[in-house]
Design a protein around this motif. Structure first.
Motif, PDB file in Angstrom:
ATOM      1  N   GLN A 170       0.827  -1.211   0.000  1.00  0.00           N
ATOM      2  CA  GLN A 170       0.000   0.000   0.000  1.00  0.00           C
ATOM      3  C   GLN A 170       0.858   1.256   0.000  1.00  0.00           C
ATOM      4  N   VAL A 171       1.930   1.223   0.786  1.00  0.00           N
ATOM      5  CA  VAL A 171       2.806   2.390   0.868  1.00  0.00           C
ATOM      6  C   VAL A 171       3.471   2.655  -0.482  1.00  0.00           C
ATOM      7  N   ASN A 172       3.833   1.602  -1.169  1.00  0.00           N
ATOM      8  CA  ASN A 172       4.461   1.789  -2.474  1.00  0.00           C
ATOM      9  C   ASN A 172       3.504   2.365  -3.498  1.00  0.00           C
ATOM     10  N   ALA A 173       2.249   1.905  -3.453  1.00  0.00           N
ATOM     11  CA  ALA A 173       1.246   2.485  -4.361  1.00  0.00           C
ATOM     12  C   ALA A 173       1.056   3.958  -4.025  1.00  0.00           C
ATOM     13  N   GLU A 174       1.054   4.270  -2.729  1.00  0.00           N
ATOM     14  CA  GLU A 174       0.878   5.658  -2.286  1.00  0.00           C
ATOM     15  C   GLU A 174       2.037   6.525  -2.774  1.00  0.00           C
ATOM     16  N   LEU A 175       3.238   5.957  -2.752  1.00  0.00           N
ATOM     17  CA  LEU A 175       4.401   6.746  -3.148  1.00  0.00           C
ATOM     18  C   LEU A 175       4.375   7.131  -4.621  1.00  0.00           C
ATOM     19  N   ALA A 176       3.648   6.359  -5.432  1.00  0.00           N
ATOM     20  CA  ALA A 176       3.515   6.758  -6.840  1.00  0.00           C
ATOM     21  C   ALA A 176       2.769   8.086  -6.934  1.00  0.00           C
ATOM     22  N   PHE A 177       1.787   8.294  -6.031  1.00  0.00           N
ATOM     23  CA  PHE A 177       1.106   9.603  -6.000  1.00  0.00           C
ATOM     24  C   PHE A 177       2.091  10.691  -5.579  1.00  0.00           C
ATOM     25  N   GLU A 178       2.914  10.350  -4.590  1.00  0.00           N
ATOM     26  CA  GLU A 178       3.812  11.347  -4.019  1.00  0.00           C
ATOM     27  C   GLU A 178       4.903  11.754  -5.007  1.00  0.00           C
ATOM     28  N   ARG A 179       5.294  10.845  -5.876  1.00  0.00           N
ATOM     29  CA  ARG A 179       6.469  11.106  -6.722  1.00  0.00           C
ATOM     30  C   ARG A 179       6.134  11.618  -8.106  1.00  0.00           C
ATOM     31  N   SER A 180       4.870  11.654  -8.445  1.00  0.00           N
ATOM     32  CA  SER A 180       4.529  11.890  -9.842  1.00  0.00           C
ATOM     33  C   SER A 180       4.133  13.316 -10.156  1.00  0.00           C
ATOM     34  N   GLY A 181       3.871  14.111  -9.138  1.00  0.00           N
ATOM     35  CA  GLY A 181       3.200  15.377  -9.380  1.00  0.00           C
ATOM     36  C   GLY A 181       4.110  16.530  -9.742  1.00  0.00           C
ATOM     37  N   PRO A 182       3.474  17.668 -10.070  1.00  0.00           N
ATOM     38  CA  PRO A 182       4.257  18.846 -10.459  1.00  0.00           C
ATOM     39  C   PRO A 182       5.146  19.378  -9.342  1.00  0.00           C
ATOM     40  N   GLU A 183       4.899  18.975  -8.101  1.00  0.00           N
ATOM     41  CA  GLU A 183       5.759  19.472  -7.020  1.00  0.00           C
ATOM     42  C   GLU A 183       7.172  18.935  -7.131  1.00  0.00           C
ATOM     43  N   ARG A 184       7.393  17.924  -7.953  1.00  0.00           N
ATOM     44  CA  ARG A 184       8.747  17.392  -8.148  1.00  0.00           C
ATOM     45  C   ARG A 184       9.460  18.105  -9.290  1.00  0.00           C
ATOM     46  N   ILE A 185       8.823  19.133  -9.808  1.00  0.00           N
ATOM     47  CA  ILE A 185       9.368  19.871 -10.942  1.00  0.00           C
ATOM     48  C   ILE A 185       9.453  21.359 -10.620  1.00  0.00           C
ATOM     49  N   LEU A 186       8.481  21.839  -9.842  1.00  0.00           N
ATOM     50  CA  LEU A 186       8.253  23.281  -9.728  1.00  0.00           C
ATOM     51  C   LEU A 186       8.784  23.918  -8.445  1.00  0.00           C
ATOM     52  N   SER A 187       9.546  23.186  -7.638  1.00  0.00           N
ATOM     53  CA  SER A 187       9.951  23.735  -6.339  1.00  0.00           C
ATOM     54  C   SER A 187      10.766  25.015  -6.453  1.00  0.00           C
ATOM     55  N   SER A 188      11.460  25.208  -7.560  1.00  0.00           N
ATOM     56  CA  SER A 188      12.295  26.408  -7.712  1.00  0.00           C
ATOM     57  C   SER A 188      11.654  27.439  -8.639  1.00  0.00           C
ATOM     58  N   MET A 189      10.374  27.251  -8.961  1.00  0.00           N
ATOM     59  CA  MET A 189       9.762  28.109  -9.993  1.00  0.00           C
ATOM     60  C   MET A 189       9.563  29.548  -9.544  1.00  0.00           C
ATOM     61  N   VAL A 190       9.296  29.764  -8.255  1.00  0.00           N
ATOM     62  CA  VAL A 190       9.146  31.148  -7.795  1.00  0.00           C
ATOM     63  C   VAL A 190      10.472  31.879  -7.989  1.00  0.00           C
ATOM     64  N   LEU A 191      11.561  31.195  -7.698  1.00  0.00           N
ATOM     65  CA  LEU A 191      12.880  31.790  -7.940  1.00  0.00           C
ATOM     66  C   LEU A 191      13.071  32.104  -9.423  1.00  0.00           C
ATOM     67  N   VAL A 192      12.728  31.156 -10.287  1.00  0.00           N
ATOM     68  CA  VAL A 192      12.892  31.374 -11.731  1.00  0.00           C
ATOM     69  C   VAL A 192      12.114  32.611 -12.175  1.00  0.00           C
ATOM     70  N   ASP A 193      10.839  32.685 -11.760  1.00  0.00           N
ATOM     71  CA  ASP A 193      10.017  33.800 -12.229  1.00  0.00           C
ATOM     72  C   ASP A 193      10.485  35.145 -11.652  1.00  0.00           C
TER      73      ASP A 193
END
Lengths: 386, 324
Positions: free
Chosen positions: A243-266
């Motif tokens: 169950q935890v592994n299935a849950e981690l697919a939700f945790e790892r797939s989203g835009p938060e793994r891409i956009l963490s530095s976007m405020v700095l970029v903009d």
């Protein structure tokens, strides 16, 4: 053909894309006047009132069925909202994990009574969840958990142990924890279960842990003879690892793994646009940032489509997270080098404070949600090397 | 045709004709005639042309599997370029010449001469050369041709260049998009080849793929291959977006450098030998990076577009201009 095929190209359905304008308008008002260094915190910055304002608009629990108070809009509606919240740097931490993981987890594995009890409150922004996976000394070795929930003769559980690096435990009402319900730590994946723990009780101590920016979103949570009712168990007893592994697919797939530095970029882009003359190096860096954002977003959309189809794209999500956090971590380094290339430059304080925050926190980007080395190990398994 | 049917057909076509022996023969200066005849029979040449013009009316997205398959086999001929050129020529109401058509990366007027850099031009019979706001279709037979010596491009010059004009056709961008897709295919083949080698080759009493250090390298390679594939998907979905093409050429080019390095590192010294086929893929990728503008060229153009745009955020720019 590739032994580990890329997922099909996916796009956002028009009815979900149409949410975007309304979200943008809401955020323009809600975040007006919030400085960039504060917005840069985004999904580690908890503001329950902001989360409830989103809930009022129907923007929490988007993928949950209507009978539980959800919008039944699916994962792409959530994707659109998540993208806009993160790009704008909204303080989403109070509900983020609840919306992304806990709600879908309860829907997928929970008993009907659990769904009816928790999901409407999640959609209303009335309750927030944190996740209890890591423990002191367990680090990336998640299977080594020692926190025990022991069955009592009456079916209830007696919980003892400690969780750490628990994001936002202090503002949350519940934790979904991975605990040992049978066997010993040496049994690894066997004997683990997930339980729902109400956090506001005396037998639980929540100790905030300050990070290097002075924020206290992490916590250490100690359970001292906590009694949990039999229905605290979520899903199957002993199936916690899967169950935890299935849950981690939700945790790892989203835009938060891409956009963490976007405020700095903009913030940096706004500064560049204010300059009378640009260096070619800076223009090239801007182009590279745009290019990589595009392919990462395409990967994220493909993983979202896979989740929407009811699949559990664990390895693709791991792959996206490693690529995405590499991008997130590259940004503060590259922007710092660009800004400081001109010793006579006069960058605004807000930009420099945002850079300082993002640079300081960037090592965590590849730690939270599974370290780089663990993810690469999962990919190695996915391509048949392990 | 469905996506998987096109993929299967293209893979079979390439496996039948684009053998390592055929690729080596071309590199040694052999004639492409037999290989080309096999590819031309496939019916793909007019796939992008509209049905009214006698084509199949497929989109660039439909045809992406064909370019990926060509890349996986390291095809050195401008097959994708010929397909794109034939569609553009048909759309302009002109008649395409028989045989191979290359896309020039540049066209420069110098007095009465038109001078062009033509990737894979040594095999072509016709060339679409950028000229003003479009391209001009010229015959190789009427050009003076110098090969650069490294296989990347030919320098061609026409005196008093005259030919049908193809208005609005961007040969550089089209070439970049095709090159990126074929490179992404070549990178996929490199990953498969390297994975197989890591499982077969033993050192210290076990397959080298069992060593964590090697596993981590192959995982990174897999990530980069997936990222490259995603980038060319985005570009194929929005062929009218110069920004999407730019993003693909940058992403694929940067990933290619790492993918080739990892493939060779895992293969060790055997990867450096002529008899192993690995270098046919590295060579295809090397040429691709040098053709139709490098990462720097496209990153600069893309960066200028970002900085000139009115979009509020980089994400808005990417959503509106790259995905469209």
């Amino acid at each position: 053909m590739s032994s580990f095929a890329p997922l099909p190209y996916a796009t956002i359905p028009a009815e979900d894309e149409s949410l975007r304008a309304e979200v943008k308008a809401f955020l323009a008002e809600a975040l007006a006047g919030m400085p960039a260094e504060k917005r840069a915190r985004s999904w580690v910055g908890a503001d329950p009132a902001f989360s409830r304002a989103l809930a009022k608009r129907g923007w929490l629990g988007l993928s949950l069925p209507k009978r539980y108070g959800g919008a039944e809009r699916g994962f792409f509606a959530r994707f659109v909202i998540a993208e806009e919240l993160l790009a704008a740097g909204a303080p989403v931490a109070a509900h983020w994990i609840t919306d992304r993981q806990s709600g879908p987890l309860i829907l997928r594995y929970g008993a009907e009574a659990q769904r009816q009890f928790y999901l409407p409150k999640i959609c209303a922004g009335e309750i927030f969840f944190c996740i209890g996976m890591s423990e002191p000394n367990s680090g990336s070795d998640l299977a080594s958990v020692r926190t025990r929930a022991e069955r009592q003769p009456d079916g209830s559980f007696r919980l003892n142990g400690r969780k750490i690096w628990t994001s936002n435990a202090a503002v949350c009402d519940y934790m979904i924890a991975l605990v040992r319900t049978s066997g010993v730590p040496e049994d690894r994946h066997k004997g683990l279960s997930q339980v729902i723990i109400p956090l506001k009780q005396e037998a639980i101590t929540i100790r905030p842990i300050r990070d290097l920016a002075g924020d206290a979103h992490f916590a250490e949570v100690t359970f001292d003879d906590v009694i949990l009712p039999a229905d605290a168990l979520i899903g199957e007893e002993g199936a916690g690892w899967e169950q935890v592994n299935a849950e981690l697919a939700f945790e790892r797939s989203g835009p938060e793994r891409i956009l963490s530095s976007m405020v700095l970029v903009d913030t940096w882009l706004a500064y560049l646009k204010s300059l009378p003359k640009l260096s070619t190096d800076d223009v090239i860096l801007v182009g590279r940032l745009a290019a990589h954002l595009a392919s990462l977003r395409a990967l994220s959309l493909s993983v979202t489509a896979s989740l929407a189809a009811g699949e559990s794209p664990v390895v693709h999500a791991a792959l996206l997270k490693d690529l995405g956090t590499t991008y997130e971590q590259m940004i503060p380094q590259a922007v710092a080098a660009a800004i400081a290339a001109d010793p006579e430059g006069d960058p605004p304080g807000e930009l420099m404070r945002t850079l300082a925050y993002t640079m300081g926190m960037s090592p965590s980007f590849s730690l939270r949600g599974g370290t780089r080395e663990i993810l690469r190990g999962m990919i190695a398994r996915g391509i048949g090397l392990r | 045709m469905t996506d998987s049917l096109i993929t299967e057909t293209a893979d079979r076509l390439m496996a039948d004709h684009v053998t390592p022996a055929a690729v080596r023969a071309l590199a040694a200066g052999g004639s492409p005639a037999a290989l080309w005849a096999g590819l031309a029979e496939s019916g793909f040449l007019d796939a992008l042309a509209s049905e009214e013009a006698g084509g199949a009316g497929l989109t660039e997205m439909d045809m992406l599997p064909v370019l990926l398959a060509a890349g996986r086999h390291g095809l050195p001929l401008p097959f994708g370029a010929t397909i794109a050129a034939r569609a553009a020529i048909a759309a302009a109401g002109e008649t395409a010449p028989e045989g191979i058509i290359a896309l020039a990366a540049s066209g420069r007027r110098d007095g009465g001469n038109l001078i062009a850099q033509v990737p894979a031009g040594e095999h072509a019979e016709g060339v679409l050369v950028p000229d003003g706001d479009g391209a001009i279709l010229l015959s190789v037979a009427s050009a003076t041709v110098e090969t650069a010596g490294d296989g990347t491009a030919c320098r061609m010059a026409w005196n008093g260049a005259n030919g049908p004009r193809i208005a609005g056709f961007d040969a550089l961008a089209t070439g970049a998009r095709i090159e990126a897709a074929e490179m992404a295919g070549a990178m996929e083949a490199m990953q498969v080849t390297t994975l197989r080698y890591a499982n077969d080759r033993s050192q210290f009493g076990r397959a080298i793929g069992k060593f964590q250090a090697v596993q981590q390298q192959l995982s990174v390679m897999t990530e980069l291959v997936h990222g490259a594939r995603a980038a060319v998907h985005v570009a194929a979905a929005a062929p009218g977006s110069l920004d999407a093409t730019a993003a693909a050429k940058v992403t694929v080019g940067e990933a290619a450098a790492q993918v080739v390095a990892i493939a060779h590192a895992v293969h060790g010294a055997i990867g450096m030998t002529e008899e192993l086929d690995l270098h046919l893929l590295s060579e295809r990728i090397r040429r691709g990076r040098l053709r139709y503008g490098s990462e720097r060229h496209w990153a600069e153009r893309l960066g200028q577009a970002v900085l000139a745009s009115q979009e509020a955020t980089l994400l808005d720019f990417v959503r509106n201009r790259v995905f469209s």
